[in-house]
Design a protein around this motif. Structure first.
Motif, PDB file in Angstrom:
ATOM      1  N   GLY A 132       0.864  -1.330   0.003  1.00 36.67           N
ATOM      2  CA  GLY A 132       0.043  -0.043   0.018  1.00 36.67           C
ATOM      3  C   GLY A 132       0.797   1.137   0.081  1.00 36.67           C
ATOM      4  N   LYS A 133       0.227   2.285  -0.386  1.00 36.03           N
ATOM      5  CA  LYS A 133       0.808   3.692  -0.369  1.00 36.03           C
ATOM      6  C   LYS A 133      -0.115   4.793   0.143  1.00 36.03           C
ATOM      7  N   GLY A 134       0.096   5.451   1.236  1.00 36.22           N
ATOM      8  CA  GLY A 134      -0.989   6.447   1.731  1.00 36.22           C
ATOM      9  C   GLY A 134      -2.373   5.881   1.896  1.00 36.22           C
TER      10      GLY A 134
ATOM     11  N   SER B  19      -8.160   2.963   7.679  1.00 34.78           N
ATOM     12  CA  SER B  19      -6.820   3.119   8.221  1.00 34.78           C
ATOM     13  C   SER B  19      -6.589   2.022   9.292  1.00 34.78           C
ATOM     14  N   GLY B  20      -6.764   0.938   9.146  1.00 31.90           N
ATOM     15  CA  GLY B  20      -6.573  -0.140  10.227  1.00 31.90           C
ATOM     16  C   GLY B  20      -7.419   0.173  11.420  1.00 31.90           C
ATOM     17  N   ILE B  21      -8.735   0.542  11.297  1.00 36.15           N
ATOM     18  CA  ILE B  21      -9.566   1.142  12.334  1.00 36.15           C
ATOM     19  C   ILE B  21      -8.708   2.113  13.182  1.00 36.15           C
ATOM     20  N   GLY B  22      -8.504   3.250  12.396  1.00 34.73           N
ATOM     21  CA  GLY B  22      -8.005   4.521  12.894  1.00 34.73           C
ATOM     22  C   GLY B  22      -6.285   4.468  13.434  1.00 34.73           C
ATOM     23  N   VAL B  23      -5.668   3.459  12.950  1.00 34.57           N
ATOM     24  CA  VAL B  23      -4.388   3.203  13.304  1.00 34.57           C
ATOM     25  C   VAL B  23      -3.226   4.018  12.548  1.00 34.57           C
ATOM     26  N   ASN B  24      -3.329   3.898  11.035  1.00 33.28           N
ATOM     27  CA  ASN B  24      -2.617   4.371   9.996  1.00 33.28           C
ATOM     28  C   ASN B  24      -2.879   5.817   9.908  1.00 33.28           C
ATOM     29  N   THR B  25      -2.424   6.697  10.722  1.00 36.62           N
ATOM     30  CA  THR B  25      -2.973   8.210  10.731  1.00 36.62           C
ATOM     31  C   THR B  25      -2.365   8.813   9.552  1.00 36.62           C
ATOM     32  N   PHE B  26      -1.331   8.445   8.948  1.00 41.75           N
ATOM     33  CA  PHE B  26      -0.804   9.037   7.671  1.00 41.75           C
ATOM     34  C   PHE B  26      -0.662   7.956   6.597  1.00 41.75           C
ATOM     35  N   GLY B  27      -1.539   7.033   6.888  1.00 44.01           N
ATOM     36  CA  GLY B  27      -1.412   6.130   5.661  1.00 44.01           C
ATOM     37  C   GLY B  27      -0.417   5.175   5.920  1.00 44.01           C
TER      38      GLY B  27
ATOM     39  N   GLY C 219      -4.056   5.580  16.693  1.00 47.89           N
ATOM     40  CA  GLY C 219      -3.009   6.336  15.720  1.00 47.89           C
ATOM     41  C   GLY C 219      -1.939   7.180  16.080  1.00 47.89           C
ATOM     42  N   ILE C 220      -1.550   6.818  17.457  1.00 50.09           N
ATOM     43  CA  ILE C 220      -0.454   7.556  18.071  1.00 50.09           C
ATOM     44  C   ILE C 220       0.973   7.324  17.449  1.00 50.09           C
ATOM     45  N   ALA C 221       1.236   6.035  17.178  1.00 51.57           N
ATOM     46  CA  ALA C 221       2.225   5.815  16.525  1.00 51.57           C
ATOM     47  C   ALA C 221       2.368   5.355  15.150  1.00 51.57           C
ATOM     48  N   GLY C 222       1.124   5.781  14.290  1.00 49.62           N
ATOM     49  CA  GLY C 222       1.149   5.716  13.139  1.00 49.62           C
ATOM     50  C   GLY C 222       1.080   4.321  12.353  1.00 49.62           C
ATOM     51  N   GLY C 223       0.866   3.035  13.305  1.00 46.03           N
ATOM     52  CA  GLY C 223       0.994   1.781  12.568  1.00 46.03           C
ATOM     53  C   GLY C 223       1.712   0.686  13.429  1.00 46.03           C
ATOM     54  N   LEU C 224       2.293   1.300  14.518  1.00 43.78           N
ATOM     55  CA  LEU C 224       3.120   0.480  15.512  1.00 43.78           C
ATOM     56  C   LEU C 224       2.247   0.354  16.865  1.00 43.78           C
ATOM     57  N   PRO C 225       2.161  -0.679  17.459  1.00 44.58           N
ATOM     58  CA  PRO C 225       1.720  -0.870  18.696  1.00 44.58           C
ATOM     59  C   PRO C 225       2.072  -0.036  19.767  1.00 44.58           C
ATOM     60  N   PHE C 226       1.096   0.832  20.353  1.00 42.96           N
ATOM     61  CA  PHE C 226       1.622   1.793  21.381  1.00 42.96           C
ATOM     62  C   PHE C 226       0.351   2.392  22.012  1.00 42.96           C
ATOM     63  N   GLY C 227       0.601   2.572  23.291  1.00 36.25           N
ATOM     64  CA  GLY C 227      -0.389   2.984  24.150  1.00 36.25           C
ATOM     65  C   GLY C 227       0.277   4.086  24.994  1.00 36.25           C
ATOM     66  N   ALA C 228      -0.675   4.926  25.339  1.00 40.76           N
ATOM     67  CA  ALA C 228      -0.351   6.166  26.584  1.00 40.76           C
ATOM     68  C   ALA C 228      -1.260   6.424  27.458  1.00 40.76           C
TER      69      ALA C 228
ATOM     70  N   PRO D  85     -10.574   7.565   7.848  1.00 39.92           N
ATOM     71  CA  PRO D  85      -9.746   7.672   6.919  1.00 39.92           C
ATOM     72  C   PRO D  85      -8.397   8.033   7.349  1.00 39.92           C
ATOM     73  N   PRO D  86      -7.201   7.988   6.788  1.00 39.09           N
ATOM     74  CA  PRO D  86      -5.959   8.507   7.029  1.00 39.09           C
ATOM     75  C   PRO D  86      -6.393  10.231   7.113  1.00 39.09           C
ATOM     76  N   LEU D  87      -5.604  10.896   7.954  1.00 32.83           N
ATOM     77  CA  LEU D  87      -6.099  12.235   8.326  1.00 32.83           C
ATOM     78  C   LEU D  87      -5.398  12.935   6.932  1.00 32.83           C
ATOM     79  N   ASN D  88      -4.321  12.368   6.205  1.00 31.06           N
ATOM     80  CA  ASN D  88      -3.793  13.269   5.065  1.00 31.06           C
ATOM     81  C   ASN D  88      -4.267  12.609   3.957  1.00 31.06           C
TER      82      ASN D  88
END
Length: 392
Positions: free
Chosen positions: A30-32, A48-56, A256-265, A370-373
């Motif tokens: 994929g791209k974007g 976007s992967g259920i809101g994960v891929n912030t920038f695609g 979406g915080i890490a744009g595709g990697l597992p991360f929680g805060a 969708p991806p934000l961009n």
């Protein structure tokens, strides 16, 4: 070993637990905002992967940040200092007004940390007199036993009992019910989503949230806001609570915080910033340097210009869909949109997939994340197809 689509599906069914109702497509690249299957067919991704891929997918800046960090340091334990983690915590605190951060790997884990923080705050200050946490009916806070217990949907409670005790459920946007639950005197925290995503993209009223915040403060009850899905620019603000003019004591986020990697805060406000002392909580992978670098890359680009763009795209989608054939009403905020349809939302999802557009569902609604961009021409192409399928 190369697998064709049929082999992939067969092995998936043979070797992977059947917890997901897969859709009939296997993606390879994929791209974007565009994904491609094995045949090279293109799909526009409005999920976007259920809101994960912030920038695609395969975002160049994100790739550079991740690979640069991976070539320096992939992981050390949290017994040691690492710069990406500290930089990220500082950025989050500076941009939110919160005071400290605890890092984990998912939204459920971030919410577990919030629950533990609330219970320890009350235990330290009031002993065992305030163990309970109020959540809302129709909420969703995760799939661990405790976050399932916090989730105010009976459908998620089947087959997995006994559950963690200490959660009280009240209807959303009902201040009388909230105040009645608070009057018990045994509540340590209120834990809410400002937009109930899995519950059907249902938005809480601003006046209600502000009244809840005032009451909680007067009673020394923590206000905790679950921003797992609504955070990181999704609603047109960095975090959705910023559009409600309230200041929570605890904020949780992931997706979406890490744009595709597992991360929680879990972000801790002034009142609770020192509640979690050494040994009170922990995570092996939480704050991993590579994931933290990904989050730094993502958050640093969620600026005023991007947020304005998110709001403009939201307005475009709403203008296109409002009153369109097959659309009963719209809900949500920013690029988190629910569409109540005149037809079965899963049938619409399937037909959109067949036409190369990926959408999600939530209860009876089609859900868009969708991806934000996402470029406007790509968004317009996808919405045109979606409108046609909604009208059938």
């Amino acid at each position: 070993m190369h697998m064709n689509a049929d082999q992939l599906k067969d092995y998936d069914q043979t070797y992977i637990a059947g917890t997901y109702a897969r859709q009939d497509v296997a993606f390879v690249s994929g791209k974007g905002a565009e994904l491609f299957d094995e045949t090279g067919r293109r799909y526009i991704d409005l999920g976007s992967g259920i809101g994960v891929n912030t920038f695609g997918v395969a975002d160049c800046d994100w790739i550079e940040a991740v690979t640069t960090q991976a070539n320096k340091l992939t992981h050390v334990s949290n017994y040691y200092y690492t710069q990406p983690q500290v930089e990220l915590a500082r950025m989050l605190c500076k941009r939110t007004g919160m005071k400290k951060a605890f890092f984990s790997n998912s939204g459920a884990e971030a919410n577990e940390c919030a629950i533990k923080t609330a219970r320890k705050y009350a235990s330290d200050k009031y002993g065992q007199a305030r163990p309970n946490i109020i959540t809302l009916q129709n909420s969703f806070h995760g799939r661990t036993i405790s976050t399932l217990s916090a989730t105010g949907q009976e459908a998620y409670h089947k087959n997995f009992g006994p559950f963690t005790t200490g959660f009280l459920y009240v209807p959303a946007n009902n201040l009388i019910a909230m105040e009645s639950a608070l009057s018990r005197g045994d509540v340590c925290a209120i834990f809410i989503e400002l937009i109930q995503g899995e519950g059907g993209v249902c938005v809480l009223d601003k006046e209600y949230v502000q009244a809840v915040a005032r009451t909680a403060k007067s009673l020394d009850v923590l206000l905790m806001i679950d921003e797992v899905q609504t955070g990181n620019g999704r609603t047109g603000a960095l975090y959705s609570y910023m559009q409600y003019d309230v200041m929570p004591d605890v904020v949780t986020t992931a997706k979406g915080i890490a744009g595709g990697l597992p991360f929680g805060a879990t972000l801790l406000g002034q009142k609770v910033k020192d509640v979690l002392d050494a040994g009170a909580h922990g995570s092996t992978f939480g704050g991993n340097p590579v994931c933290a670098a990904a989050a730094l890359s993502t958050l640093s680009r969620i600026d005023d210009a991007l947020l304005a763009d998110v709001r403009a795209k939201s307005e475009y989608i709403r203008n296109e869909l409002y009153g369109a054939p097959g659309v009963l009403y719209l809900s949500g905020m920013g690029l988190m949109i629910g569409i109540e349809c005149g037809a079965d939302c899963r049938d619409i999802q399937k037909r959109c997939l067949e036409r190369g557009v990926l959408v999600l569902t939530a209860k009876t609604k089609v859900r868009l994340l969708p991806p934000l961009n996402i470029p406007f021409p790509v968004l317009e192409e996808a919405i045109t197809i979606l409108k046609e399928e909604l009208a059938k």
